[in-house]
Scaffold this motif. Sequence first.
Motif, PDB file in Angstrom:
ATOM      1  N   THR A  78      35.841  43.577  39.957  1.00 12.26           N
ATOM      2  CA  THR A  78      36.794  43.968  38.918  1.00 12.26           C
ATOM      3  C   THR A  78      37.897  44.849  39.488  1.00 12.26           C
ATOM      4  N   THR A 100      29.342  35.403  33.465  1.00 10.67           N
ATOM      5  CA  THR A 100      29.056  36.611  32.689  1.00 10.67           C
ATOM      6  C   THR A 100      30.340  37.160  32.091  1.00 10.67           C
ATOM      7  N   GLU A 101      30.191  38.112  31.184  1.00  9.98           N
ATOM      8  CA  GLU A 101      31.365  38.721  30.562  1.00  9.98           C
ATOM      9  C   GLU A 101      32.250  39.397  31.610  1.00  9.98           C
ATOM     10  N   ALA A 102      31.607  40.128  32.537  1.00 13.44           N
ATOM     11  CA  ALA A 102      32.375  40.791  33.594  1.00 13.44           C
ATOM     12  C   ALA A 102      33.035  39.765  34.510  1.00 13.44           C
ATOM     13  N   GLN A 156      34.040  36.766  33.698  1.00 17.35           N
ATOM     14  CA  GLN A 156      35.183  36.179  32.993  1.00 17.35           C
ATOM     15  C   GLN A 156      36.381  37.128  32.990  1.00 17.35           C
ATOM     16  N   THR A 157      36.090  38.421  32.908  1.00 13.64           N
ATOM     17  CA  THR A 157      37.165  39.417  32.989  1.00 13.64           C
ATOM     18  C   THR A 157      37.854  39.347  34.342  1.00 13.64           C
TER      19      THR A 157
END
Length: 274
Positions: A234, A258-260, A262-263
């Motif tokens: 990230t 995962t959500e992270a 996708q971020t």
Amino acid sequence: LFAKAALLFHQGKVAEVAELLVELSELGVDYSEADRYQLTFLRSQVAFYQNQFGEVKKILTPLLAHLKRKTASQELVKTLTDLGVAHDQLGESEAALKLHREAMRVAKAIDARHLQVVIANNLLWGAVTTGKVKPVVNEAEAALSLGEYAATMTLRNNLARAYFSLGQNDKAKHHYETITDSSHDPTLLSIAWARLAELYQRSKDNKSTKKALEEALQLLPQTEFSVAHLSVGTAVANYGTESQVTAVLPFVKEHLGTEAGQTIQQLLQKRGLT
């Protein structure tokens, strides 16, 4: 085999620990009660780091019932707090808080200071995830004064994260820099450097941001914990150079669903780097 499993777990090699657990269960050994506890505890830890939080509850709930029938012990405290963390992960914050508070009561009763640090750490982690940080910060700071234990650096990391979320940059920076100066844990170190990159960027210190990202990237081959890979991913997606992005992608590619993850993809697309 127990010692090897503990070492592999510290290195974040969860899949290899799971294989050792199978081997330990097939030895045909008549384990002592203490060894059976260690096996159960290790199974729950493996399940936790494989994101199988419902399985953690299935493993620890009967163990907790057994330990409550016995004299208060460190095993009881560890089981209470680990079960609390599983509830935290499943979004069951009220049940989690009750377990953590009970764990703290027992830990104080048996004067287990190192476990009080662990519990304060878990209380703080739960507070961060529910956005109720302020009431727990002072308790976490107090736990840091109990002494240097195995969980002290993790507590410092979560305390830094709490200050980070509150926008108290100087306090967050102090704790993260203390980790980079004092810890030898590649997981904590990579997370700390990733967070410092964000903090340095907030103060427009581009040179320090780049250095922090380089330090974080060098540590990634030493840990297999996804939280470390995604934290660094990230930070790199936000502020890294093109070469740094290339370097981090192999470590995050398995977690892009995962959500992270996708971020990270969205950040890279925004910068035109994918």
